[in-house]
Design a protein around this motif. Sequence first.
Motif, short mmCIF file in Angstrom:
data_model
loop_
_atom_site.label_atom_id
_atom_site.label_comp_id
_atom_site.label_asym_id
_atom_site.label_seq_id
_atom_site.Cartn_x
_atom_site.Cartn_y
_atom_site.Cartn_z
N CYS A 10 -41.16 57.26 -39.73
CA CYS A 10 -40.03 57.28 -40.64
C CYS A 10 -40.12 58.44 -41.58
N CYS A 11 -39.34 59.47 -41.32
CA CYS A 11 -39.40 60.73 -42.07
C CYS A 11 -38.41 60.73 -43.22
N HIS A 177 -40.29 56.10 -51.26
CA HIS A 177 -39.54 55.90 -50.02
C HIS A 177 -40.51 55.63 -48.85
N HIS A 181 -41.33 52.06 -46.53
CA HIS A 181 -41.30 51.87 -45.07
C HIS A 181 -42.46 50.97 -44.62
N TYR A 192 -36.06 50.51 -36.08
CA TYR A 192 -35.64 51.84 -36.55
C TYR A 192 -34.59 52.44 -35.61
N GLU A 201 -33.92 52.65 -43.60
CA GLU A 201 -33.85 53.87 -44.42
C GLU A 201 -33.31 53.56 -45.82
N HIS A 281 -30.49 58.10 -40.80
CA HIS A 281 -30.47 58.81 -42.09
C HIS A 281 -29.05 59.14 -42.54
ZN LIG Z 1 -37.41 57.20 -44.28
#
Ligand SMILES: [Zn+2]
Length: 359
Positions: A10-11, A177, A181, A192, A201, A281
């Motif tokens: 999860c970026c 953030h 996650h 996800y 997100e 996102h």
């Molecule tokens: Zn994220």
Amino acid sequence: MTLLSQPPVCCIAPPDLLRAVAEGGSPEEREIALATLATAETARAQRVSVTGALRQLSLTIADAAPAPGKVRSIYDVEHGGYYDLPGRKVRAEGDADTADAAVNEAYANSGVTYDFFREVFQRDGIDGRGMEMVSSVHYDIDYDNAAWTGLQMIYGDGSGTVFRKGSLTRALDVVGHELTHGITQYTAQLVYNRQSGALNESFSDVFGSLVKQYSLRQTADQADWLIGDGMLGSSLQGVALRSMKAPGTAWTVPGGGKDNQPGHMDDYADLPDHEDNGGVHINSGIPNHAFYLAATAMGGHAWERAGRIWYETLTRRLHARATFAEAAEATVAEAGRLFGADGEERKHVRAAWQQVGVI
Ligand SMILES: [Zn+2]
């Protein structure tokens, strides 16, 4: 310890932002953005083969230190990649500052995030049982992203082009953030992908913003409701990565793309799975804006009422493939349970989801 078969990567950076820089930027900017996009893809592909070994390592660490409480471990991966994680341990809980700002920022900001969840929601860390918070800094070379890998947090240095150098560990809401996650992984386990992924997100943005607001003791009216303010590098214009107050307005690439987060279901982006996991996102702008509307309608400190409702919903009410509509109904029900069926909180939560077109 419960393990998931496919924990997500999860970026923080939306792929459409990286793509916009690649398409609108100079040849050099294009190269930098494409490199981060490619590394993110590689990390996802490599996960399957290396997660087993990583889990063993993590479990060994976790089993050796089961005592609850705030336990931070900061590693320097020394510009290595996924196979090199976590890297060399450079700071343990209680250790003094080092000479490396990224190490100190990852340590301090994960501590502030831990304290927020402990003090506001009486939660003991990521898994609720004092799980060690592992962070690796200096991931890859000039890497323009931060992520929760399923086991730990990783932070790139930033290239200066997409994100300002050093900004990823410096930003408290980015650290909040990523850590959220982890909490989602141990609670609702939101898949996800598509709407459940966009909720995943969004909960990370909600609590990332709340950690920042709590540390500044801001009311909902005083908060900026931005994620990653002051992070944007030289190829981007704007204020942040995302805006919960006004989704779709956070950034532009001169001569290229722009933030295209929707704030209403009319603009929901029905994307295929291979594009940002079905727009996780992008469509997160809709539940993000619902939270903003509910919190500002209630006024005061957003973590006390709106935040409490969202926290209890995430940790007790949602199933792994929850839709926006299910999340909306769950928050309305939770608002009624916490503050009374006739309370203003329940009315504000319902009105917020109605304003964004979910119910
Ligand atoms: Zn994220």
